[in-house]
Design a protein around this motif. Structure first.
Motif, short mmCIF file in Angstrom:
data_model
loop_
_atom_site.label_atom_id
_atom_site.label_comp_id
_atom_site.label_asym_id
_atom_site.label_seq_id
_atom_site.Cartn_x
_atom_site.Cartn_y
_atom_site.Cartn_z
N GLY A 66 4.49 -25.12 -35.07
CA GLY A 66 4.05 -23.91 -35.77
C GLY A 66 2.73 -23.61 -35.85
N THR A 67 2.35 -22.48 -35.40
CA THR A 67 0.85 -21.84 -35.63
C THR A 67 1.09 -20.15 -35.88
N TYR A 68 0.44 -18.80 -35.40
CA TYR A 68 0.76 -17.46 -35.89
C TYR A 68 0.24 -17.06 -34.31
N LEU A 69 0.79 -15.72 -33.83
CA LEU A 69 0.28 -15.41 -32.67
C LEU A 69 0.57 -14.01 -33.29
N PRO A 70 -0.36 -13.05 -32.31
CA PRO A 70 -0.26 -11.46 -32.49
C PRO A 70 0.98 -10.85 -32.09
N GLU A 71 1.56 -9.79 -33.53
CA GLU A 71 2.66 -8.98 -34.11
C GLU A 71 3.26 -8.61 -32.05
#
Length: 394
Positions: A66-71
């Protein structure tokens, strides 16, 4: 490492990734001092922009990742996966493999430094600085025109180095008052600075930039910078570099909007834009806005003299990445058209773009909004992307 990207709106990506790719991604990101979420973001953007048939990655035994991406990027990525007939896991694995290939181990990442300069006022240094920075930070996936090949997705810092503060004001911000801590404090009185310069930067709003674009506002104290440098004990030409060096690990590109000056402050800016020993040619240097008229040519000649003098005195390689012929209007007749041909005939530095004198830039300034956010499809916006492409491949 923390990143300005984390200040933008992000959403969580939940998928799977083979353990060996997870480990390689973690190690490579640490080696290059890049956030893993930024590495995955850049990898996915490269995958989405790649038209070649990519080899299938063996994803057997993939573990949760898991990671975070720009909306919005995650949804766009899933749509692309469906259209290409690959699973989300395969698409992610290919994206990570692409990023690892584009960011090899052992290569020291050097922040590119682009100084936008011309001692002549009114040639559009601020407009070009802002537009170039916006093009570098813009989400490549939202640029629809085929001619605008993707150059964006980078972490970019705009430095308002001009005491007049036009860049700061045009983006709806206020210059730092005299006496308060600012870039000038960190240049002249670093021992008195009480907070990191990064804390003084401000995110420039705009959905297209995803929190990647920041500005270091102007300081009223900058009007006294030349006199302060006169009395500075130490290498005056290195003061801007000394101040901005701690910021470089947080950005891919730093764009400096210079004052209309040939003084000591400009010497410091030129030195900052020089080619460093560990840097390949064309990575950093000067972008010079000019106009298609005679006085602009005279001012350019004076700037060249200053560059040559500084280069000789300190044995520096200061590269002119290119010229931007700004506010061009062929209806002004022979002087405009013949001057444009003279600029083009120089050959080196090349003319990166000819920017027309049309209304959208003025409207964006009035509304205090970034041009590429206010009118992303206007002719000037396309020319800013053209400049970014030219600088990227310089």
């Amino acid at each position: 490492m923390s990143s300005p990207n984390s200040g933008g709106e992000r959403e969580k990506l939940v998928s799977k990734l083979p353990a060996h790719l997870q480990q390689a991604l973690k190690v490579r990101a640490a080696q290059l001092q890049i956030d893993m979420q930024d590495a995955v973001t850049n990898g996915i953007q490269a995958w989405r922009n790649c038209s070649d048939d990519l080899p299938t990655v063996n994803t057997a035994g993939a573990d949760s990742f898991g990671t975070y991406l720009p909306e919005g990027l995650y949804e766009d990525f899933k749509v692309d996966c469906r259209e290409r007939g690959v699973s989300y896991i395969q698409g992610l694995a290919q994206s990570v493999v692409l990023w690892l290939a584009d960011n090899p181990a052992g290569v020291q990442r050097t922040t590119r430094r682009i100084v936008v300069c011309n001692q002549k006022g009114g040639v559009g240094k601020t407009a070009v600085s802002a537009g170039l920075a916006q093009a570098f930070a813009e989400d490549p996936s939202v640029v629809g025109a085929a001619a605008d090949a993707a150059v964006g997705g980078l972490r970019v810092l705009l430095v308002d180095y001009d005491p007049q503060g036009h860049l700061t004001h045009q983006l709806g911000l206020t210059a730092i008052p005299a006496g308060e801590e600012s870039l000038i404090t960190h240049m002249l009185h670093r021992e008195q600075a009480k907070q990191p310069l990064l804390d003084l930067t401000v995110v420039i709003s705009g959905d297209r930039f995803g929190g990647r674009l920041r500005i270091l506002p102007a300081a009223f104290d900058a009007f006294l910078l030349d006199s302060g440098l006169t009395m500075f004990r130490g290498p005056r030409e290195a003061t801007l570099e000394r101040a901005l060096a701690p910021l470089e690990e947080h950005f891919d590109v730093i764009v400096v909007d210079s004052p209309p000056s040939l003084g000591l402050a400009m010497d410091a800016a030129l030195n900052y834009g020089r080619q460093r020993d560990d840097e390949k040619p064309g990575s950093s240097g000067l972008v010079i806005p000019v106009e298609a008229e005679d006085t602009s040519a005279q001012a350019y000649g004076m700037l060249i003299q200053q560059i040559d003098s500084l280069s000789r005195d300190y044995d520096l390689a200061i590269e002119q990445l290119g010229l931007v012929v700004n506010k061009f209007d062929s209806r002004r007749g022979y002087i405009a058209t013949s001057s444009l041909e003279k600029w083009k005939s120089l050959g080196s530095p090349p003319v990166l773009a000819v920017v027309p004198d049309v209304k959208e830039q003025r409207e964006a300034v009035r509304k205090q909004r970034p041009l590429l956010d206010y009118a992303p499809d206007c002719e000037q916006a396309h020319r800013m992307r053209q400049i970014a492409r030219g600088v990227k491949t310089a």
